[in-house]
Design a protein around this motif. Structure first.
Motif, PDB file in Angstrom:
ATOM      1  N   UNK A 164       0.825  -1.202   0.000  1.00 17.69           N
ATOM      2  CA  UNK A 164       0.000   0.000   0.000  1.00 17.69           C
ATOM      3  C   UNK A 164       0.862   1.256   0.000  1.00 17.69           C
ATOM      4  N   UNK A 165       1.935   1.240   0.765  1.00 23.52           N
ATOM      5  CA  UNK A 165       2.813   2.415   0.787  1.00 23.52           C
ATOM      6  C   UNK A 165       3.498   2.615  -0.565  1.00 23.52           C
ATOM      7  N   UNK A 166       3.852   1.533  -1.224  1.00 20.07           N
ATOM      8  CA  UNK A 166       4.453   1.646  -2.560  1.00 20.07           C
ATOM      9  C   UNK A 166       3.462   2.262  -3.541  1.00 20.07           C
ATOM     10  N   UNK A 167       2.192   1.897  -3.420  1.00 23.92           N
ATOM     11  CA  UNK A 167       1.174   2.492  -4.281  1.00 23.92           C
ATOM     12  C   UNK A 167       1.076   3.987  -4.026  1.00 23.92           C
ATOM     13  N   UNK A 168       1.128   4.396  -2.762  1.00 20.82           N
ATOM     14  CA  UNK A 168       1.088   5.825  -2.451  1.00 20.82           C
ATOM     15  C   UNK A 168       2.331   6.524  -2.980  1.00 20.82           C
ATOM     16  N   UNK A 169       3.484   5.898  -2.837  1.00 22.79           N
ATOM     17  CA  UNK A 169       4.716   6.477  -3.366  1.00 22.79           C
ATOM     18  C   UNK A 169       4.611   6.744  -4.864  1.00 22.79           C
ATOM     19  N   UNK A 170       3.857   5.899  -5.560  1.00 17.18           N
ATOM     20  CA  UNK A 170       3.695   6.032  -7.010  1.00 17.18           C
ATOM     21  C   UNK A 170       2.635   7.061  -7.390  1.00 17.18           C
ATOM     22  N   UNK A 171       2.031   7.703  -6.396  1.00 17.97           N
ATOM     23  CA  UNK A 171       1.073   8.756  -6.671  1.00 17.97           C
ATOM     24  C   UNK A 171      -0.378   8.336  -6.652  1.00 17.97           C
ATOM     25  N   UNK A 172      -0.665   7.113  -6.217  1.00 16.65           N
ATOM     26  CA  UNK A 172      -2.040   6.644  -6.152  1.00 16.65           C
ATOM     27  C   UNK A 172      -2.694   7.096  -4.848  1.00 16.65           C
ATOM     28  N   UNK A 173      -4.018   7.225  -4.870  1.00 14.32           N
ATOM     29  CA  UNK A 173      -4.764   7.440  -3.635  1.00 14.32           C
ATOM     30  C   UNK A 173      -4.960   6.089  -2.966  1.00 14.32           C
ATOM     31  N   UNK A 174      -4.653   5.994  -1.673  1.00  9.87           N
ATOM     32  CA  UNK A 174      -4.724   4.739  -0.931  1.00  9.87           C
ATOM     33  C   UNK A 174      -5.568   4.951   0.315  1.00  9.87           C
ATOM     34  N   UNK A 175      -6.636   4.150   0.447  1.00  8.37           N
ATOM     35  CA  UNK A 175      -7.498   4.189   1.627  1.00  8.37           C
ATOM     36  C   UNK A 175      -7.705   2.774   2.127  1.00  8.37           C
ATOM     37  N   UNK A 176      -7.792   2.618   3.446  1.00 11.62           N
ATOM     38  CA  UNK A 176      -8.076   1.294   3.990  1.00 11.62           C
ATOM     39  C   UNK A 176      -8.983   1.407   5.201  1.00 11.62           C
ATOM     40  N   UNK A 177      -9.844   0.420   5.361  1.00 13.76           N
ATOM     41  CA  UNK A 177     -10.758   0.379   6.492  1.00 13.76           C
ATOM     42  C   UNK A 177     -10.282  -0.623   7.521  1.00 13.76           C
ATOM     43  N   UNK A 213     -11.823   4.627   8.581  1.00 13.89           N
ATOM     44  CA  UNK A 213     -11.199   4.661   7.264  1.00 13.89           C
ATOM     45  C   UNK A 213      -9.924   5.477   7.405  1.00 13.89           C
ATOM     46  N   UNK A 214      -8.821   4.892   6.961  1.00 13.04           N
ATOM     47  CA  UNK A 214      -7.501   5.461   7.179  1.00 13.04           C
ATOM     48  C   UNK A 214      -6.830   5.872   5.876  1.00 13.04           C
ATOM     49  N   UNK A 215      -5.861   6.757   6.010  1.00  5.88           N
ATOM     50  CA  UNK A 215      -4.931   7.073   4.926  1.00  5.88           C
ATOM     51  C   UNK A 215      -3.525   7.121   5.514  1.00  5.88           C
ATOM     52  N   UNK A 216      -2.527   6.992   4.663  1.00  2.84           N
ATOM     53  CA  UNK A 216      -1.149   7.178   5.102  1.00  2.84           C
ATOM     54  C   UNK A 216      -0.812   8.662   5.117  1.00  2.84           C
ATOM     55  N   UNK A 217      -0.069   9.092   6.117  1.00  2.00           N
ATOM     56  CA  UNK A 217       0.345  10.490   6.200  1.00  2.00           C
ATOM     57  C   UNK A 217       1.734  10.708   5.678  1.00  2.00           C
ATOM     58  N   UNK A 218       2.512   9.633   5.553  1.00  2.00           N
ATOM     59  CA  UNK A 218       3.806   9.710   4.883  1.00  2.00           C
ATOM     60  C   UNK A 218       4.090   8.342   4.267  1.00  2.00           C
ATOM     61  N   UNK A 219       4.833   8.323   3.158  1.00  2.00           N
ATOM     62  CA  UNK A 219       5.004   7.063   2.439  1.00  2.00           C
ATOM     63  C   UNK A 219       5.692   5.973   3.238  1.00  2.00           C
TER      64      UNK A 219
END
Length: 223
Positions: A164-177, A213-219
Motif C-alpha cells: 500500500x505504501x508503494x502504491x502511495x509512493x507512485x502517486x495513487x490514492x490509498x485508503x483502507x478500512x 477509514x484510514x490514509x497514510x500520512x507519509x510514504x
C-alpha cells in the motif's frame, strides 16, 4: 462440471442474499455461520486446512470503506480502482456504484472471486476478477487502491503495508478500512472517518465495531 462452475454453484448453495443496514445501497450473498461453511468449503475441495471463507461475511473494515466511498463519490468517480483482498466484493461494488470507470477486485481465493462475480451481477455492476497476485505485480495500472480489513494477521500485514505504501509512493490514492485489528500500522497513518458498524456475531465478539477509514500520512519504507 468445471472448477469455476463448481465454485459458483457452491457460493449460491451456501449463502443467501442479505441486506446490509449500514450499506443499504447494495445486497450481498452472505453466510449465517462460519464454522459449518468452513467445513463445507473443505469438503467441496476435498482438502483440509484451507483459509477461512472470508468472502462469505461483511467485515467491518469493508463496510466502513464502502460507506465512505458512497458518501464521498469523488474519491473514485471516473477512476481506475483496485480493491485489494476483496473478499465478498463489497468495496469493489461500492466503487462501481460511486462512479469508478474500472474496478478490479483482487483476491487469491477462487471462492472469493466466484462470490465477487455473483455479488457484482446481483447489484448490476461489472467488476473484473483476474487471477493475479497484486502483491507481486504492484498497482501501477490504477488511480486508487482500496483495502478493507487486511491487518488481522502478522504475515498478511507485513506484506500488505509495504504494498500500500508503494502504491502511495507512485502517486495513487490509498485508503483502507480497519476496526482496530492487531496489526494495523501505528505510525504514519491518520483516520479520515469513523463509523459504528453493525457486524455478525458469527465473525465478531460484539454487535457493533467502531471502525475507521484510514490514509497514510507519509510514504514510509516499501521494503
Amino acid at each position: 462440471m468445471s472448477e469455476l462452475s463448481r465454485e459458483h454453484a457452491f457460493v449460491l448453495r451456501e449463502t443467501r442474499p442479505q441486506a446490509l443496514p449500514f450499506v443499504p445501497e447494495l445486497r450481498l450473498r452472505l453466510a449465517d455461520e462460519a464454522i459449518s461453511l468452513w467445513q463445507a468449503t473443505e469438503a467441496d475441495l476435498g482438502r483440509m486446512g484451507l483459509p477461512p471463507p472470508f468472502w462469505a461475511f461483511a467485515w467491518a473494515g469493508g463496510q466502513a470503506l464502502a460507506r465512505h466511498l458512497l458518501d464521498h463519490r469523488e474519491i473514485v468517480r471516473d477512476k481506475r480502482v483496485l480493491d485489494f483482498a476483496s473478499g465478498s466484493g463489497i468495496v469493489a461494488i461500492a466503487a462501481c456504484l460511486a462512479g469508478a470507470c474500472k474496478v478490479v477486485a483482487a483476491d487469491i481465493d477462487p471462492y472469493a472471486r466466484a462470490a465477487i462475480r455473483v455479488n457484482a451481477a446481483d447489484n448490476g455492476v461489472e467488476v473484473e476478477t483476474p487471477e493475479i497476485d497484486y502483491l507481486d505485480r504492484g498497482a501501477d495500472d490504477f488511480d486508487v487502491v482500496l483495502a478493507g480489513d487486511v491487518f488481522y494477521e502478522r504475515p498478511m500485514a507485513a506484506r500488505v503495508e509495504p504494498f500500500l505504501r508503494a502504491a502511495q509512493n507512485a502517486g495513487l490514492a490509498v485508503l483502507f478500512g480497519d476496526p482496530g485489528r492487531a496489526y494495523l500500522p501505528t505510525m504514519g497513518v491518520a483516520p479520515l472517518a469513523t463509523y459504528d458498524v453493525p457486524v455478525s456475531r458469527a465473525i465478531e465478539d460484539r454487535d457493533i465495531r467502531t471502525t475507521r477509514v484510514w490514509r497514510f500520512t507519509w510514504p514510509g519504507s516499501t521494503n
